[in-house]
Design a protein around this motif. Sequence first.
Motif, PDB file in Angstrom:
ATOM      1  N   LYS A  21       0.846  -1.185   0.000  1.00 23.52           N
ATOM      2  CA  LYS A  21       0.000   0.000   0.000  1.00 23.52           C
ATOM      3  C   LYS A  21       0.886   1.241   0.000  1.00 23.52           C
ATOM      4  CE  LYS A  21      -3.951   2.147   0.202  1.00 23.52           C
ATOM      5  NZ  LYS A  21      -4.777   2.209  -1.012  1.00 23.52           N
ATOM      6  N   SER A  22       0.595   2.193  -0.899  1.00 25.09           N
ATOM      7  CA  SER A  22       1.438   3.364  -1.065  1.00 25.09           C
ATOM      8  C   SER A  22       0.741   4.670  -0.709  1.00 25.09           C
ATOM      9  CB  SER A  22       1.929   3.460  -2.518  1.00 25.09           C
ATOM     10  OG  SER A  22       2.657   2.307  -2.880  1.00 25.09           O
ATOM     11  N   ARG A  23      -0.586   4.676  -0.710  1.00 19.50           N
ATOM     12  CA  ARG A  23      -1.330   5.893  -0.396  1.00 19.50           C
ATOM     13  C   ARG A  23      -2.332   5.591   0.710  1.00 19.50           C
ATOM     14  NH1 ARG A  23      -4.757   7.700  -4.216  1.00 19.50           N
ATOM     15  NH2 ARG A  23      -4.862   5.707  -5.284  1.00 19.50           N
ATOM     16  N   ALA A  24      -2.597   6.577   1.553  1.00 23.03           N
ATOM     17  CA  ALA A  24      -3.576   6.388   2.618  1.00 23.03           C
ATOM     18  C   ALA A  24      -4.958   6.204   2.015  1.00 23.03           C
ATOM     19  CB  ALA A  24      -3.568   7.595   3.552  1.00 23.03           C
ATOM     20  N   SER A  25      -5.715   5.250   2.546  1.00 21.17           N
ATOM     21  CA  SER A  25      -7.062   4.996   2.059  1.00 21.17           C
ATOM     22  C   SER A  25      -8.016   6.032   2.635  1.00 21.17           C
ATOM     23  CB  SER A  25      -7.512   3.591   2.464  1.00 21.17           C
ATOM     24  OG  SER A  25      -8.836   3.345   2.021  1.00 21.17           O
ATOM     25  N   VAL A  26      -8.941   6.512   1.806  1.00 21.52           N
ATOM     26  CA  VAL A  26      -9.924   7.490   2.264  1.00 21.52           C
ATOM     27  C   VAL A  26     -10.977   6.827   3.144  1.00 21.52           C
ATOM     28  CG1 VAL A  26     -11.713   9.115   1.496  1.00 21.52           C
ATOM     29  CG2 VAL A  26      -9.546   8.956   0.263  1.00 21.52           C
ATOM     30  N   THR A  27     -11.266   5.557   2.870  1.00 20.53           N
ATOM     31  CA  THR A  27     -12.265   4.825   3.642  1.00 20.53           C
ATOM     32  C   THR A  27     -11.601   3.654   4.365  1.00 20.53           C
ATOM     33  OG1 THR A  27     -12.840   3.188   1.931  1.00 20.53           O
ATOM     34  CG2 THR A  27     -13.896   5.352   1.793  1.00 20.53           C
ATOM     35  N   ARG A  45      -8.922   3.519  10.558  1.00 19.19           N
ATOM     36  CA  ARG A  45      -9.719   4.462   9.765  1.00 19.19           C
ATOM     37  C   ARG A  45     -11.204   4.344  10.125  1.00 19.19           C
ATOM     38  NH1 ARG A  45      -8.597   8.927   7.160  1.00 19.19           N
ATOM     39  NH2 ARG A  45      -6.960   7.997   5.892  1.00 19.19           N
ATOM     40  N   ALA A  46     -11.675   3.117  10.322  1.00 20.82           N
ATOM     41  CA  ALA A  46     -13.074   2.911  10.677  1.00 20.82           C
ATOM     42  C   ALA A  46     -13.417   3.565  12.008  1.00 20.82           C
ATOM     43  CB  ALA A  46     -13.377   1.413  10.735  1.00 20.82           C
ATOM     44  N   CYS A  47     -12.477   3.521  12.941  1.00 15.67           N
ATOM     45  CA  CYS A  47     -12.725   4.066  14.273  1.00 15.67           C
ATOM     46  C   CYS A  47     -12.640   5.585  14.310  1.00 15.67           C
ATOM     47  CB  CYS A  47     -11.741   3.472  15.278  1.00 15.67           C
ATOM     48  SG  CYS A  47     -12.018   1.721  15.597  1.00 15.67           S
ATOM     49  N   GLU A  48     -12.129   6.206  13.239  1.00 14.36           N
ATOM     50  CA  GLU A  48     -12.013   7.663  13.216  1.00 14.36           C
ATOM     51  C   GLU A  48     -13.372   8.339  13.079  1.00 14.36           C
ATOM     52  OE1 GLU A  48      -7.576   8.063  11.165  1.00 14.36           O
ATOM     53  OE2 GLU A  48      -9.391   8.493  10.010  1.00 14.36           O
ATOM     54  N   SER A  98     -21.369   4.937   5.030  1.00 14.02           N
ATOM     55  CA  SER A  98     -19.991   4.841   5.517  1.00 14.02           C
ATOM     56  C   SER A  98     -19.656   3.444   6.028  1.00 14.02           C
ATOM     57  CB  SER A  98     -19.751   5.860   6.634  1.00 14.02           C
ATOM     58  OG  SER A  98     -20.548   5.579   7.768  1.00 14.02           O
ATOM     59  N   ALA A  99     -20.661   2.576   6.156  1.00 13.20           N
ATOM     60  CA  ALA A  99     -20.430   1.228   6.667  1.00 13.20           C
ATOM     61  C   ALA A  99     -20.234   0.209   5.554  1.00 13.20           C
ATOM     62  CB  ALA A  99     -21.598   0.791   7.552  1.00 13.20           C
ATOM     63  N   VAL A 100     -20.316   0.650   4.308  1.00 12.18           N
ATOM     64  CA  VAL A 100     -20.218  -0.269   3.171  1.00 12.18           C
ATOM     65  C   VAL A 100     -19.083   0.183   2.251  1.00 12.18           C
ATOM     66  CG1 VAL A 100     -22.658  -0.884   3.282  1.00 12.18           C
ATOM     67  CG2 VAL A 100     -21.946   1.065   1.889  1.00 12.18           C
ATOM     68  N   PRO A 101     -18.625  -0.684   1.350  1.00  8.21           N
ATOM     69  CA  PRO A 101     -17.540  -0.301   0.441  1.00  8.21           C
ATOM     70  C   PRO A 101     -17.929   0.896  -0.426  1.00  8.21           C
ATOM     71  CG  PRO A 101     -17.907  -2.672   0.386  1.00  8.21           C
ATOM     72  CD  PRO A 101     -19.049  -2.086   1.151  1.00  8.21           C
ATOM     73  N   PRO A 102     -16.996   1.768  -0.756  1.00 11.88           N
ATOM     74  CA  PRO A 102     -17.318   2.908  -1.624  1.00 11.88           C
ATOM     75  C   PRO A 102     -17.790   2.481  -3.003  1.00 11.88           C
ATOM     76  CG  PRO A 102     -14.933   2.678  -1.366  1.00 11.88           C
ATOM     77  CD  PRO A 102     -15.564   1.752  -0.373  1.00 11.88           C
ATOM     78  N   ARG A 103     -17.494   1.267  -3.393  1.00 10.55           N
ATOM     79  CA  ARG A 103     -17.891   0.791  -4.721  1.00 10.55           C
ATOM     80  C   ARG A 103     -19.399   0.584  -4.856  1.00 10.55           C
ATOM     81  NH1 ARG A 103     -14.781  -3.915  -7.380  1.00 10.55           N
ATOM     82  NH2 ARG A 103     -15.831  -2.989  -9.168  1.00 10.55           N
ATOM     83  N   ASP A 263     -12.514   6.726  -4.870  1.00 11.51           N
ATOM     84  CA  ASP A 263     -13.103   6.795  -3.538  1.00 11.51           C
ATOM     85  C   ASP A 263     -14.419   7.559  -3.529  1.00 11.51           C
ATOM     86  OD1 ASP A 263     -11.040   5.427  -2.078  1.00 11.51           O
ATOM     87  OD2 ASP A 263      -9.773   7.180  -2.348  1.00 11.51           O
ATOM     88  N   ARG A 264     -14.643   8.408  -4.535  1.00 12.22           N
ATOM     89  CA  ARG A 264     -15.864   9.211  -4.537  1.00 12.22           C
ATOM     90  C   ARG A 264     -17.056   8.476  -5.141  1.00 12.22           C
ATOM     91  NH1 ARG A 264     -15.745  14.918  -7.485  1.00 12.22           N
ATOM     92  NH2 ARG A 264     -14.346  15.412  -5.728  1.00 12.22           N
TER      93      ARG A 264
END
Length: 316
Positions: A21-27, A45-48, A98-103, A263-264
């Motif tokens: 992994k090279s970039r921080a995940s948005v979700t 990330r989930a706990c944030e 926010s509880a499901v995949p962005p896809r 991610d959007r």
Amino acid sequence: MPHPAPIYILASRCPSCGAAKSRASVTAYVYCDFCGALADYDFRRACEQPQQMPGPVYRNLVAALQKKTAAALAAGDRSAHRELQVKIYEAWVDACPSAVPPRVRDAEYRRAYIANLADAGTFAAFDPESIALSERMNAAVTKLQWEAGTIGKPARVRAGSFEPVLETVLASLDHALSDAVQAQISPQPDAASPALQKRMAQAMFVQGWLPYLDEASAHKLLDRTGLAQEYLSVAPVEGKGGICGHCQAPIAILPGARRSVCDRCGHQLRLDRPLTCDGCGSVLLLDGGGAAVNCPSCQRRIERIAVPFTWPGVAT
């Protein structure tokens, strides 16, 4: 010139292509920067973000369908039960984005995601072992011992009484993700392995219970589920710039990357097949489907042609 501030990313490698992994995940759902596969679940990330509650629309729908669900179970009607499950999960995806995949913002992926959940729910409702595990879970939760909270602090589960709940959850996941059960439900749309699905389910379970445990029990829970993960400090990774051809979100393309997930809007984009708009010059990244597209920046109609793309200034 000041250096960019370091970022922290989950130390993980993609189970599909092996890339780090090279970039921080948005979700919390971590997709590979190079092949676009679901690679991990970022518990930190989930706990944030505060947990999102379904809301009255979802609760009212579930309440309205309870009698129909009970009737389908009593009649042994799996088809009717599954149709009700589809309605419930469609409402849940809308209520808790926010509880499901962005896809899930991709309509095709959303259908496959809901089908997988509905199949799993219907199987569990009719499967004797799943039913026995559910009854065991209810009994374990009933026997939880609580200590009263104080101002600003929630009530906590008394040390020792939580372990039967944890053991039942782990047993339930082992059964639900076994080869015998998975063969009877539609595939997980990201083709996630049972091990990755278990990791994600455990993370969601831990996220929900962690606030109610004392420190020693919380550390034990994280160790038991393998979620005491390490995070690496890395400098921000820069890549060539493109935009999502579906929603205009900026996309960083890392050297050697072939696919990535926006991610959007949730589309899985082909990074190795970009299109350049001859109207505004935008470099568009798409999911590979269709022969033509409207540029999201200037709305010019662009048709695909079989000419290899090269980045400006890069020799071929």
